[in-house]
Each structure stands twice: as structure tokens, then as C-alpha cells.
Scaffold this active site. Structure first.
Site, PDB file in Angstrom:
ATOM      1  N   SER A 139      35.894  66.349  86.958  1.00 17.17           N
ATOM      2  CA  SER A 139      36.625  65.474  87.520  1.00 17.17           C
ATOM      3  C   SER A 139      37.470  65.843  88.229  1.00 17.17           C
ATOM      4  O   SER A 139      37.712  67.362  88.497  1.00 17.17           O
ATOM      5  CB  SER A 139      37.374  64.699  86.069  1.00 17.17           C
ATOM      6  N   TYR A 152      43.186  65.558  78.750  1.00 16.22           N
ATOM      7  CA  TYR A 152      42.113  65.379  79.811  1.00 16.22           C
ATOM      8  C   TYR A 152      42.016  66.467  80.730  1.00 16.22           C
ATOM      9  O   TYR A 152      40.948  67.006  81.191  1.00 16.22           O
ATOM     10  CB  TYR A 152      42.121  64.022  80.258  1.00 16.22           C
TER      11      TYR A 152
HETATM   12  P1  NAD Z   1      32.133  55.678  79.759  1.00 15.09           P
HETATM   13  O1  NAD Z   1      33.010  55.560  78.748  1.00 15.09           O
HETATM   14  O2  NAD Z   1      31.317  54.439  80.438  1.00 15.09           O
HETATM   15  O3  NAD Z   1      30.930  56.884  79.314  1.00 15.09           O
HETATM   16  C1  NAD Z   1      31.220  57.939  78.540  1.00 15.09           C
HETATM   17  C2  NAD Z   1      30.098  58.237  77.688  1.00 15.09           C
HETATM   18  O4  NAD Z   1      30.532  59.127  76.763  1.00 15.09           O
HETATM   19  C3  NAD Z   1      29.653  56.919  77.045  1.00 15.09           C
HETATM   20  O5  NAD Z   1      28.276  56.895  76.855  1.00 15.09           O
HETATM   21  C4  NAD Z   1      30.057  57.149  75.606  1.00 15.09           C
HETATM   22  O6  NAD Z   1      29.399  56.619  74.513  1.00 15.09           O
HETATM   23  C5  NAD Z   1      30.060  58.515  75.474  1.00 15.09           C
HETATM   24  N1  NAD Z   1      30.812  59.332  74.334  1.00 15.09           N
HETATM   25  C6  NAD Z   1      31.939  59.052  73.665  1.00 15.09           C
HETATM   26  N2  NAD Z   1      32.550  59.790  72.920  1.00 15.09           N
HETATM   27  C7  NAD Z   1      31.292  60.445  72.563  1.00 15.09           C
HETATM   28  C8  NAD Z   1      31.096  61.265  71.443  1.00 15.09           C
HETATM   29  N3  NAD Z   1      31.668  61.612  70.296  1.00 15.09           N
HETATM   30  N4  NAD Z   1      29.688  61.760  71.411  1.00 15.09           N
HETATM   31  C9  NAD Z   1      28.443  61.291  72.185  1.00 15.09           C
HETATM   32  N5  NAD Z   1      28.910  60.520  73.369  1.00 15.09           N
HETATM   33  C10 NAD Z   1      30.065  60.223  73.476  1.00 15.09           C
HETATM   34  O7  NAD Z   1      32.743  56.361  80.978  1.00 15.09           O
HETATM   35  P2  NAD Z   1      32.527  57.257  82.346  1.00 15.09           P
HETATM   36  O8  NAD Z   1      33.427  56.605  83.276  1.00 15.09           O
HETATM   37  O9  NAD Z   1      31.042  56.941  82.616  1.00 15.09           O
HETATM   38  O10 NAD Z   1      32.612  58.706  81.932  1.00 15.09           O
HETATM   39  C11 NAD Z   1      31.596  59.670  82.007  1.00 15.09           C
HETATM   40  C12 NAD Z   1      32.161  61.215  82.320  1.00 15.09           C
HETATM   41  O11 NAD Z   1      32.757  61.119  83.692  1.00 15.09           O
HETATM   42  C13 NAD Z   1      33.517  61.520  81.375  1.00 15.09           C
HETATM   43  O12 NAD Z   1      33.026  62.897  81.207  1.00 15.09           O
HETATM   44  C14 NAD Z   1      34.549  61.192  82.437  1.00 15.09           C
HETATM   45  O13 NAD Z   1      35.844  62.115  82.100  1.00 15.09           O
HETATM   46  C15 NAD Z   1      34.186  61.613  83.782  1.00 15.09           C
HETATM   47  N6  NAD Z   1      34.741  60.980  84.859  1.00 15.09           N
HETATM   48  C16 NAD Z   1      34.820  59.580  84.938  1.00 15.09           C
HETATM   49  C17 NAD Z   1      35.513  59.029  86.063  1.00 15.09           C
HETATM   50  C18 NAD Z   1      35.666  57.539  86.144  1.00 15.09           C
HETATM   51  O14 NAD Z   1      36.337  57.113  87.256  1.00 15.09           O
HETATM   52  N7  NAD Z   1      35.035  56.727  85.609  1.00 15.09           N
HETATM   53  C19 NAD Z   1      36.112  59.888  87.147  1.00 15.09           C
HETATM   54  C20 NAD Z   1      36.073  61.327  86.630  1.00 15.09           C
HETATM   55  C21 NAD Z   1      35.216  61.848  85.810  1.00 15.09           C
END
Ligand code: NAD
Length: 257
Positions: A139, A152
Site C-alpha cells: 500500500s 495497517y
Molecule cells: P477487499 O475487502 O475487497 O478485499 C480483501 C480480501 O481479503 C477479500 O477477498 C477478503 O475476503 C479477504 N480476506 C480478509 N480476511 C481474510 C482472511 N482471514 N483470510 C483470507 N482472506 C481474507 O479490499 P481491497 O481493497 O480489494 O484490498 C485488497 C488488498 O489491497 C489489501 O491487502 C489492502 O490492504 C490493499 N490495498 C487496498 C487499497 C484500496 O484503496 N482499496 C489501497 C491500498 C492497498
């Protein structure tokens, strides 16, 4: 470029960025293994849809990334892992003195330690087949901090460090290890927050996005899950074979500020 014959395992991929990456890797020809901690008909239906649309093999394996043994089982059960995408992640926002211990432990386990456990099983598989890619979804918070996100930010900085160590340990193998650092990405979860933000600040959609949600993103545009997927595909290409141990920001200029 074709990833035909390669298998990609993407943790946390039944929604958001992980699902976007699964789609793009499958469109590039890879067989994909989807994952989350649930095991519903809908989870398996997503995999079936990817198979149908892309002609690649896609399947879903439920495994809880908060538990080391489950992380390891995911890779073992996949049977092959040429491309490992550590994407599963959760968030909690609170001041350090009020941060619940359980939330701290869960965020460190899911967002950081899971990448160690999956890589521990996947890297030897990559060595066996003579090719591999470790792609960790960190991130902008793996490179910079924000208040109230202690677990985080700590976990994402940790993932960047782990990425570098794996890169050094695999430097003389045909394996690379890199972290993608997204800024704010338009996932279904973020999309669902837009109406609340508009109502809270009395703003139209465009203004709420530009002035409130994207205050730290100079481009004033969200990144998309397709762009993140495209970045993962690029890291799997021959052009990226000497890119290892580094971070790729997809953040509209956030970390240039
Ligand atoms: P999201 O909530 O849509 O996806 C998260 C995924 O992780 C989901 O599929 C969820 O089911 C899974 N998950 C959660 N707990 C889990 C567990 N215990 N075991 C297995 N799977 C689990 O969110 P996203 O925004 O798509 O995030 C995905 C990644 O991207 C994360 O690591 C997040 O920190 C990172 N990220 C997101 C953003 C953003 O703006 N959306 C920005 C920077 C980084």
C-alpha cells in the site's frame, strides 16, 4: 505475453483488488486459484465464471489467512504456485492507546504474516519448476504513514521488508519478489462509501471524491482494479525479469508528495 501453463494463487481474491488481479492474470493465460476465508457457492461460482470467460482453469480454495497453517495448506492444496499474489488484507482505524489488541493481532497476521507463510511453501515450488513471481500487495501505507492506522501501516511496512528479503534470497534463481503499493483504489467497498461521504459533507459525487476521499491522491482519480491487475501481469513478463526487491507505486502521485 502469455502466462499459459503458469498457476497463480491469489490470497483474498473473492472481491476487490485480488479479484481484479485474478481476472487479469487469467486473461493473460494463467490458471488461477482464488481464496478467501469463506467457502460459499458464490465463491466457487466466481471461479467458474473466470474459467468460462477466459478458457483457463480457475478454482477456489477456502483458507483463513489469519492462521499460518491455513496459509501453508492453501499453497499445498493448490499443488503448484508459479505466481504468488499476497493480497488478503483488513483494516481497523483507532488511536494507538485505544487500538484493540485483537484487531492488532488480526491485521498483523492477515496483512503481513500470511505472506511469510505462503512464500515459505511457494518459493521451493518455484525453484522446482525454475520460474516464479512473488507479488505482495502492500500500500502507499507501506511507504508512508497516516494517524490511527498503526497496525495497517506497521503490517504494510513489514510486507515491503519481507518482499526485499525474499528478493535477496531468490536473487540468483529465475524468481522475482516485488510489492505493489496502491493508493486509493475504486473497489466495490470504496464505491459503497461514496454516497455516505456525499451525504455527510453535502457534496456532489465528483466533489466528495476529489475533496474528501482523494485528498492525498494528487491525480484526483482512483486507481482501478484492472490497472492493479495489469501491473501484476507486467511483473510476470520477461521485461520485468530483472525487477526484484522493489516497490511499484500505483497511487496517482501520493508518495511523491
Ligand atoms: P477487499 O475487502 O475487497 O478485499 C480483501 C480480501 O481479503 C477479500 O477477498 C477478503 O475476503 C479477504 N480476506 C480478509 N480476511 C481474510 C482472511 N482471514 N483470510 C483470507 N482472506 C481474507 O479490499 P481491497 O481493497 O480489494 O484490498 C485488497 C488488498 O489491497 C489489501 O491487502 C489492502 O490492504 C490493499 N490495498 C487496498 C487499497 C484500496 O484503496 N482499496 C489501497 C491500498 C492497498
Amino acid at each position: 505475453m502469455s502466462l499459459s501453463g503458469k498457476t497463480a494463487v491469489i490470497t483474498g481474491s473473492n472481491s476487490g483488488i485480488g479479484l481484479g488481479m485474478a481476472w487479469e492474470l487469467a486473461r493473460a493465460g494463467a490458471n488461477v486459484v482464488l481464496n478467501s476465508y469463506t467457502d460459499t457457492d458464490e465463491d466457487h461460482a466466481i471461479a467458474a465464471e473466470i474459467s468460462k470467460e477466459t478458457g483457463t482453469k480457475a478454482r477456489y480454495i477456502g483458507a483463513d489467512m489469519s492462521k499460518g497453517s491455513e496459509c501453508r495448506r492453501l499453497i499445498t492444496e493448490a499443488g503448484r504456485c508459479d505466481i504468488l499474489v499476497n493480497n488478503a488484507g483488513v483494516q481497523h482505524v483507532a488511536a494507538v492507546e485505544e487500538f484493540p489488541e485483537g484487531k492488532w493481532d488480526a491485521i498483523i497476521a492477515i496483512n503481513m504474516s500470511s505472506a511469510f507463510h505462503t512464500a515459505a511453501v511457494a518459493v521451493p515450488m518455484m525453484r522446482d519448476v525454475g520460474w516464479g513471481r512473488v507479488i505482495n500487495v502492500a500500500s502507499a501505507h507501506g511507504l508512508t504513514a497516516s494517524p490511527y492506522k498503526s497496525a495497517y501501516v506497521a503490517a504494510k511496512h513489514g510486507v515491503v521488508g519481507l518482499t526485499k528479503v525474499i528478493a535477496l534470497e531468490t536473487a540468483q534463481d529465475p524468481i522475482t519478489s516485488n510489492a505493489i503499493c496502491p493508493g486509493y483504489v475504486l473497489t466495490p467497498l470504496v464505491e459503497s462509501q461514496i454516497p455516505d461521504t456525499m451525504e455527510k459533507y453535502g457534496m456532489d459525487r465528483e466533489t466528495a471524491i476529489r475533496e474528501v476521499m482523494l485528498t492525498r491522491q494528487p491525480s484526483k482519480e482512483f486507481a482501478t482494479v484492472e490497472q492493479l491487475g495489469g501491473t501484476a501481469v507486467f511483473l510476470c513478463s520477461d521485461s520485468a525479469a530483472q525487477i526484484t526487491g522493489t516497490t511499484l507505486s500505483v497511487d496517482g502521485g501520493w508518495t511523491a508528495l
